[in-house]
Every structure is written in C-alpha cells, then in structure tokens.
Enzyme design. Structure first.
Site, PDB file in Angstrom:
ATOM      1  N   ARG A  30      23.572 -22.281  10.534  1.00  0.00           N
ATOM      2  CA  ARG A  30      24.748 -21.227  10.785  1.00  0.00           C
ATOM      3  C   ARG A  30      24.555 -20.135   9.636  1.00  0.00           C
ATOM      4  O   ARG A  30      25.814 -19.237   9.777  1.00  0.00           O
ATOM      5  CB  ARG A  30      25.798 -21.046  11.733  1.00  0.00           C
ATOM      6  CG  ARG A  30      25.518 -21.885  12.794  1.00  0.00           C
ATOM      7  CD  ARG A  30      24.548 -21.831  13.819  1.00  0.00           C
ATOM      8  NE  ARG A  30      24.891 -22.243  15.196  1.00  0.00           N
ATOM      9  CZ  ARG A  30      23.541 -23.652  14.916  1.00  0.00           C
ATOM     10  NH1 ARG A  30      22.391 -23.714  14.375  1.00  0.00           N
ATOM     11  NH2 ARG A  30      23.650 -24.435  16.031  1.00  0.00           N
ATOM     12  N   SER A  48      29.360 -19.262  20.835  1.00  0.00           N
ATOM     13  CA  SER A  48      30.022 -20.133  20.474  1.00  0.00           C
ATOM     14  C   SER A  48      31.298 -19.354  19.084  1.00  0.00           C
ATOM     15  O   SER A  48      30.621 -19.046  18.194  1.00  0.00           O
ATOM     16  CB  SER A  48      29.586 -21.015  19.115  1.00  0.00           C
ATOM     17  OG  SER A  48      28.639 -21.883  20.285  1.00  0.00           O
ATOM     18  N   GLU A  68      32.461 -17.400  14.143  1.00  0.00           N
ATOM     19  CA  GLU A  68      31.034 -17.512  13.425  1.00  0.00           C
ATOM     20  C   GLU A  68      30.404 -15.874  13.398  1.00  0.00           C
ATOM     21  O   GLU A  68      29.428 -15.335  12.971  1.00  0.00           O
ATOM     22  CB  GLU A  68      30.163 -17.949  15.348  1.00  0.00           C
ATOM     23  CG  GLU A  68      28.926 -18.531  14.561  1.00  0.00           C
ATOM     24  CD  GLU A  68      28.214 -18.942  15.476  1.00  0.00           C
ATOM     25  OE1 GLU A  68      27.848 -19.875  15.220  1.00  0.00           O
ATOM     26  OE2 GLU A  68      27.485 -18.595  16.490  1.00  0.00           O
TER      27      GLU A  68
HETATM   28  P1  FAD Z   1      23.622  -9.026  16.286  1.00  0.00           P
HETATM   29  O1  FAD Z   1      25.323  -9.685  17.772  1.00  0.00           O
HETATM   30  O2  FAD Z   1      23.525  -7.188  16.504  1.00  0.00           O
HETATM   31  O3  FAD Z   1      23.974  -8.512  15.211  1.00  0.00           O
HETATM   32  C1  FAD Z   1      24.759  -9.311  13.997  1.00  0.00           C
HETATM   33  C2  FAD Z   1      24.651 -10.023  12.137  1.00  0.00           C
HETATM   34  O4  FAD Z   1      23.502  -9.626  12.142  1.00  0.00           O
HETATM   35  C3  FAD Z   1      25.355  -8.383  12.171  1.00  0.00           C
HETATM   36  O5  FAD Z   1      25.940  -8.735  10.739  1.00  0.00           O
HETATM   37  C4  FAD Z   1      24.690  -7.782  12.290  1.00  0.00           C
HETATM   38  O6  FAD Z   1      25.039  -6.239  11.277  1.00  0.00           O
HETATM   39  C5  FAD Z   1      23.090  -8.112  11.485  1.00  0.00           C
HETATM   40  N1  FAD Z   1      22.011  -7.382  12.253  1.00  0.00           N
HETATM   41  C6  FAD Z   1      21.547  -7.287  13.397  1.00  0.00           C
HETATM   42  N2  FAD Z   1      19.798  -7.066  13.572  1.00  0.00           N
HETATM   43  C7  FAD Z   1      19.964  -6.644  11.981  1.00  0.00           C
HETATM   44  C8  FAD Z   1      18.794  -6.183  11.201  1.00  0.00           C
HETATM   45  N3  FAD Z   1      18.109  -6.323  11.911  1.00  0.00           N
HETATM   46  N4  FAD Z   1      18.241  -6.351   9.777  1.00  0.00           N
HETATM   47  C9  FAD Z   1      19.563  -7.040   8.779  1.00  0.00           C
HETATM   48  N5  FAD Z   1      20.725  -6.830  10.391  1.00  0.00           N
HETATM   49  C10 FAD Z   1      21.433  -6.920  11.244  1.00  0.00           C
HETATM   50  N6  FAD Z   1      23.076 -18.337  18.456  1.00  0.00           N
HETATM   51  C11 FAD Z   1      23.218 -19.246  17.789  1.00  0.00           C
HETATM   52  O7  FAD Z   1      22.493 -19.499  16.212  1.00  0.00           O
HETATM   53  N7  FAD Z   1      22.476 -20.320  18.161  1.00  0.00           N
HETATM   54  C12 FAD Z   1      22.665 -20.379  20.366  1.00  0.00           C
HETATM   55  O8  FAD Z   1      22.170 -21.306  20.717  1.00  0.00           O
HETATM   56  C13 FAD Z   1      23.261 -19.276  20.109  1.00  0.00           C
HETATM   57  N8  FAD Z   1      24.097 -19.293  21.598  1.00  0.00           N
HETATM   58  C14 FAD Z   1      24.805 -18.121  22.114  1.00  0.00           C
HETATM   59  C15 FAD Z   1      24.555 -17.999  23.676  1.00  0.00           C
HETATM   60  C16 FAD Z   1      25.729 -16.309  24.119  1.00  0.00           C
HETATM   61  C17 FAD Z   1      25.845 -16.352  25.614  1.00  0.00           C
HETATM   62  C18 FAD Z   1      25.568 -15.605  23.082  1.00  0.00           C
HETATM   63  C19 FAD Z   1      26.679 -14.218  23.983  1.00  0.00           C
HETATM   64  C20 FAD Z   1      25.613 -15.751  21.628  1.00  0.00           C
HETATM   65  C21 FAD Z   1      24.866 -16.531  21.474  1.00  0.00           C
HETATM   66  N9  FAD Z   1      24.432 -17.171  20.065  1.00  0.00           N
HETATM   67  C22 FAD Z   1      23.640 -18.527  19.376  1.00  0.00           C
HETATM   68  C23 FAD Z   1      24.786 -16.147  19.142  1.00  0.00           C
HETATM   69  C24 FAD Z   1      23.815 -14.897  18.741  1.00  0.00           C
HETATM   70  O9  FAD Z   1      23.076 -14.150  20.067  1.00  0.00           O
HETATM   71  C25 FAD Z   1      22.410 -14.905  17.652  1.00  0.00           C
HETATM   72  O10 FAD Z   1      23.554 -15.070  16.594  1.00  0.00           O
HETATM   73  C26 FAD Z   1      21.850 -13.755  17.665  1.00  0.00           C
HETATM   74  O11 FAD Z   1      20.696 -14.191  16.435  1.00  0.00           O
HETATM   75  C27 FAD Z   1      22.615 -12.388  17.444  1.00  0.00           C
HETATM   76  O12 FAD Z   1      21.118 -11.438  17.629  1.00  0.00           O
HETATM   77  P2  FAD Z   1      21.728 -10.142  18.246  1.00  0.00           P
HETATM   78  O13 FAD Z   1      19.950  -8.979  17.930  1.00  0.00           O
HETATM   79  O14 FAD Z   1      22.382  -9.801  19.454  1.00  0.00           O
HETATM   80  O15 FAD Z   1      22.999  -9.020  16.431  1.00  0.00           O
HETATM   81  P1  NAP Z   2      26.385 -29.465  23.255  1.00  0.00           P
HETATM   82  O1  NAP Z   2      25.525 -30.411  23.795  1.00  0.00           O
HETATM   83  O2  NAP Z   2      28.486 -29.995  23.807  1.00  0.00           O
HETATM   84  O3  NAP Z   2      26.912 -30.192  21.889  1.00  0.00           O
HETATM   85  C1  NAP Z   2      28.483 -30.374  21.038  1.00  0.00           C
HETATM   86  C2  NAP Z   2      28.251 -29.535  19.466  1.00  0.00           C
HETATM   87  O4  NAP Z   2      27.952 -31.152  19.061  1.00  0.00           O
HETATM   88  C3  NAP Z   2      27.146 -28.974  19.612  1.00  0.00           C
HETATM   89  O5  NAP Z   2      27.609 -28.073  18.537  1.00  0.00           O
HETATM   90  C4  NAP Z   2      26.146 -29.628  18.387  1.00  0.00           C
HETATM   91  O6  NAP Z   2      26.332 -29.414  17.289  1.00  0.00           O
HETATM   92  C5  NAP Z   2      26.851 -31.227  18.163  1.00  0.00           C
HETATM   93  N1  NAP Z   2      25.645 -32.231  18.118  1.00  0.00           N
HETATM   94  C6  NAP Z   2      25.089 -32.562  20.277  1.00  0.00           C
HETATM   95  N2  NAP Z   2      23.917 -33.661  19.681  1.00  0.00           N
HETATM   96  C7  NAP Z   2      24.415 -33.784  18.171  1.00  0.00           C
HETATM   97  C8  NAP Z   2      23.047 -34.550  17.657  1.00  0.00           C
HETATM   98  N3  NAP Z   2      22.743 -35.429  18.547  1.00  0.00           N
HETATM   99  N4  NAP Z   2      22.721 -34.148  16.165  1.00  0.00           N
HETATM  100  C9  NAP Z   2      23.687 -33.099  15.592  1.00  0.00           C
HETATM  101  N5  NAP Z   2      24.954 -32.539  16.628  1.00  0.00           N
HETATM  102  C10 NAP Z   2      25.278 -32.826  18.069  1.00  0.00           C
HETATM  103  O7  NAP Z   2      26.574 -28.011  22.712  1.00  0.00           O
HETATM  104  P2  NAP Z   2      26.529 -26.818  23.998  1.00  0.00           P
HETATM  105  O8  NAP Z   2      28.107 -25.931  23.516  1.00  0.00           O
HETATM  106  O9  NAP Z   2      26.327 -27.365  25.062  1.00  0.00           O
HETATM  107  O10 NAP Z   2      24.994 -26.309  22.896  1.00  0.00           O
HETATM  108  C11 NAP Z   2      23.950 -26.882  23.084  1.00  0.00           C
HETATM  109  C12 NAP Z   2      22.972 -26.275  21.613  1.00  0.00           C
HETATM  110  O11 NAP Z   2      23.125 -24.456  21.917  1.00  0.00           O
HETATM  111  C13 NAP Z   2      23.839 -26.535  20.323  1.00  0.00           C
HETATM  112  O12 NAP Z   2      22.392 -26.822  19.571  1.00  0.00           O
HETATM  113  C14 NAP Z   2      24.742 -25.402  19.806  1.00  0.00           C
HETATM  114  O13 NAP Z   2      24.897 -24.671  18.561  1.00  0.00           O
HETATM  115  C15 NAP Z   2      23.989 -24.302  20.446  1.00  0.00           C
HETATM  116  N6  NAP Z   2      24.873 -22.851  20.942  1.00  0.00           N
HETATM  117  C16 NAP Z   2      24.782 -21.474  19.592  1.00  0.00           C
HETATM  118  C17 NAP Z   2      26.057 -20.837  20.681  1.00  0.00           C
HETATM  119  C18 NAP Z   2      25.651 -19.877  19.100  1.00  0.00           C
HETATM  120  O14 NAP Z   2      26.481 -19.340  19.885  1.00  0.00           O
HETATM  121  N7  NAP Z   2      25.917 -20.141  17.739  1.00  0.00           N
HETATM  122  C19 NAP Z   2      26.412 -21.149  21.943  1.00  0.00           C
HETATM  123  C20 NAP Z   2      25.761 -21.776  22.187  1.00  0.00           C
HETATM  124  C21 NAP Z   2      24.541 -22.770  22.673  1.00  0.00           C
HETATM  125  P3  NAP Z   2      24.947 -27.669  16.631  1.00  0.00           P
HETATM  126  O15 NAP Z   2      25.843 -27.196  17.131  1.00  0.00           O
HETATM  127  O16 NAP Z   2      25.638 -27.892  14.657  1.00  0.00           O
HETATM  128  O17 NAP Z   2      23.797 -28.176  17.555  1.00  0.00           O
END
Ligand code: FAD
Ligand code: NAP
Length: 338
Positions: free
Chosen positions: A162, A238, A333
C-alpha cells in the site's frame, strides 16, 4: 478552465464538504500543463484528484484541485500476453471488467476497487492477494514544477505494501497521466484468500476450472456483501493499513490473544487491523455524523456527512486505544488534505 471556490463534496467518497480555492478538470495533457502553470505562477499547492476514494479533506483547500480526466485505453496482443495502456482518468473497475470480458486474466482480484487508473500506483492498490505491482510495467507522469513528461519503471516507483515513491519523496510532485500493465498469456487463478475459497466452495465452483470473469464475479459479490457502497454510506475503504510487526511482538500478542488474525509477511507478521479495532470494541460505534462500519471495523463511515476533522478525530481515538490495548501503532491509509 479554472473555477473558483468549488465544494469538493461530490469529489470525495467520504462526502466531506470542503471548498477548494481553485478547481480544474483537465482532459488533455495541454490542459494539465496549463493548470500546473496557473498554480505555479500563484504559488498554489495542488491536489491531484481521481475519484476521491482515498483522501480525507480535513478543511478547505487553499490551492488548485486538479481532476485528472484523461481518457482512453488499449489492449495490445503480444507474443506471450497482453499490454494494457490506460489513461489516468479511466475508471479502474471498468478497465478490470473490460479485460475479463475479453477472457484476459490478471486483474480480476482487483475488481470493484473504486477510483481512477492514475491513483492506482499511488498506494499500489491491492486486494485478495494481488497488487498493482504484480501487473505493472511503467507509467507516464507530468512533473508539477516543469510540466514535462517522465517515464517511471516499476523500480522507479518503489512499490511496497500500500505504498510507493508517490506517497513518499515524490508526493504531489508528479501527476500520473498513463499507466501501462502486462497481463500474462498463461493465467492462473489466485483464490487463496479464505473469503474467496469459501465463496467458491459455496457455489460448487471447481477452483481448477475457473475463468477470470468468474473470479471477478466472486470478488464483486464478496465485496458487495460486506463493504459499504460509498454512494449509500460515505467511506474511504480501509481507513488503516494492516500493521507489520516483528516476530517477537507477534508471539507476545498471539500468546495473549490466541485468536489474533495475522499472516506471515517474510520474516515479519501482518496483523489484521480490522481484528484489532473490532476486538478493542469499536465496530459499529457512532460518533455524531461519523462511525465505524458494522460489518468491517476497518472502514470508517460518514453517514451524517460530517466534517473531515470528525473522521480524523475518530481515527485518532482508535489509534490511541488500539495502541493502549495491543501496543500496535495503526497508520491511516487515505491521505489527508490540506
Ligand atoms: P483519489 O482518492 O482521488 O486520490 C488518492 C491519492 O492519489 C491522492 O493523494 C491524490 O492526490 C493522488 N492522485 C490521484 N490521481 C492522481 C494522479 N493522476 N496523479 C498523481 N496523484 C494522483 N484500495 C486498495 O488498495 N484496495 C482495495 O481493495 C480498496 N477498496 C476500497 C473500497 C472502497 C469502498 C473504497 C471507498 C476505497 C477502497 N480502496 C481500496 C481505496 C481507493 O479506492 C484506492 O486507493 C484507489 O486507487 C483511489 O483512487 P481514486 O481515483 O479515488 O484516488
Ligand atoms: P478479509 O478477507 O476479511 O481479510 C482480513 C485481512 O486479512 C485483510 O486485510 C487481508 O490483508 C488479510 N488476509 C486475509 N487472507 C489473507 C491471506 N491468505 N494472506 C495474507 N493476508 C490475508 O478482508 P476484507 O476487508 O474483506 O478485504 C478483502 C480484500 O480487499 C483485502 O485484500 C483488502 O486489502 C482489500 N480491501 C482494501 C480496501 C482498502 O481501502 N485498502 C478496502 C476494502 C477491501 P490485505 O489487506 O493485506 O489483503
């Protein structure tokens, strides 16, 4: 092209109302260059914006918010796989679905992640065991101070869990304009995550005869069953990263809490931040406009459309409490602005 005093509420999934002194939606590289020059001449800070799903607006923004709306993508067949070239303003999930609908595997575990392509490298998006860096080739980005375009390799981006160089030393110094990925011709499903395995078992799907579209469908259904849709319940996904701790800390915690959820990460351990927050008693709580989601304690919600400071205050309380109870430091995050 430049608007003034714009409410960013429609531009962030936490639905925080905060005004940006200036706002520009750019659809071409030339418009982006002009917007950057506008900010430079007035010494304004900039806020690059995609879908606003990973930011917290803690107050009004005194500079120029730039919505990157560059469009277009192509899938190019190569000898051993497909190259994907996508402009920064394309929707991430739509790109994933366009690939799986063509039968191409590689991005399916990352289905339904909100936001735009340009933001995906910023935190090296990841889900269900796959990260952007697993498919990444290179990106193009415009330097903020000069308006010139640069190419970044995976190594230049310094991707980690991340995280990338764009959250560190190059924060807000470049606007990503295009991302290039590679999808291998020989595809193998990655369905090791317990939630995915369980879903496949429930559907009686044979894990050895899956298609990328089926894996995407499983991911979409699992996510929809537990994650709040930002349109209905504003959130930024998250709110905390899963903390990585050394073996000694892990063993101590595991002895005190045998049901601790943790995963090996090299010679260290990744703790499930959601488990720590849940166990500390925060799941489902409400504080005026904001709260912690009932089904996933890692997600802070803003159903009352409160200020960003309400969200960050709740986050701080959670960080302090989890530290007091488990001795573990949680790190937010999403990025805070201004
Ligand atoms: P923004 O929120 O608009 O921007 C995020 C950051 O990137 C800001 O600092 C912004 O300035 C910068 N930025 C945006 N665009 C550019 C660009 N073109 N150039 C330079 N900088 C830029 N993340 C995960 O990793 N895994 C997930 O599973 C995941 N699930 C999510 C589920 C939900 C319901 C929500 C709300 C969020 C989730 N996220 C997840 C977080 C998010 O969706 C990601 O980080 C996504 O990549 C953000 O995209 P955005 O376009 O909305 O970015
Ligand atoms: P989940 O499946 O309930 O799992 C809980 C946590 O355990 C996750 O954060 C995941 O880490 C870790 N995990 C589960 N199984 C694993 C494995 N086999 N090996 C290593 N790590 C394991 O999680 P959830 O909240 O429903 O999300 C599902 C996936 O979507 C996750 O990968 C999560 O990162 C991603 N997600 C991300 C965001 C965001 O905003 N960043 C939001 C929603 C969902 P990891 O998070 O490192 O994968």
């Amino acid at each position: 092209m430049i608007e003034t005093n714009i409410d960013l509420q429609p531009h962030n999934t936490l639905a925080v109302s905060a005004r940006s002194a200036h706002f520009a939606r750019v659809q071409t590289l030339e418009q982006l260059r002009e917007a950057l020059a506008f900010a430079r001449e007035r010494q304004l800070p900039i806020l690059p914006l995609g879908g606003g799903s990973n930011i917290v607006l803690t107050g009004d923004f005194p500079g120029l918010a730039i919505q990157v709306d560059l469009r277009g993508f192509s899938l190019i067949a190569g000898d051993s796989g497909y190259s994907v070239e996508a402009a920064a303003g394309e929707n991430w999930h739509q790109l994933v679905m366009a690939t799986v609908q063509k039968g191409l595997g590689g991005l399916e575990n990352l289905a339904l992640i909100p936001g735009k392509i340009g933001a995906a490298p910023i935190q090296n998006i990841g889900a269900y065991g796959i990260e952007l860096c697993d498919r990444f080739v290179s990106l193009q980005a415009m330097e903020v101070v000069s308006g010139t375009l640069h190419e970044f390799s995976a190594q230049d981006c310094a991707f980690s869990y991340r995280d990338s160089v764009f959250k560190g030393s190059l924060r807000d110094k470049y606007i990503i304009t295009q991302v290039n990925l590679y999808l291998p011709g020989v595809w193998q499903a990655h369905v090791d995550y317990p939630a995915l395995r369980q879903y496949l078992a429930e559907q009686n799907w044979n894990a050895n005869a899956l298609t990328p579209a089926q894996v995407a469908q499983a991911v979409i259904e699992i996510r929809n069953s537990k994650l709040p849709l930002p349109d209905r319940i504003p959130n930024a996904g998250s709110f905390f990263k899963n903390p990585i701790v050394d073996n000694t800390s892990y063993q101590t915690l595991k002895a005190e809490h045998p049901d601790l959820v943790a995963f090996a990460a090299g010679d260290r351990w990744k703790l499930a931040a959601g488990w720590l927050i849940d166990r500390a008693g925060w799941r489902g709580i409400r504080r005026n406009a904001v709260g912690v989601h009932e089904l996933q304690a890692l997600v802070l919600i803003n159903p009352g459309r409160g200020a960003g400071s309400e969200v960050t205050q709740l986050a701080e309380e959670i960080v302090e409490d989890v530290h007091a109870k488990f001795g573990v430091s949680l790190e937010p995050e999403p990025r805070y602005y201004p």
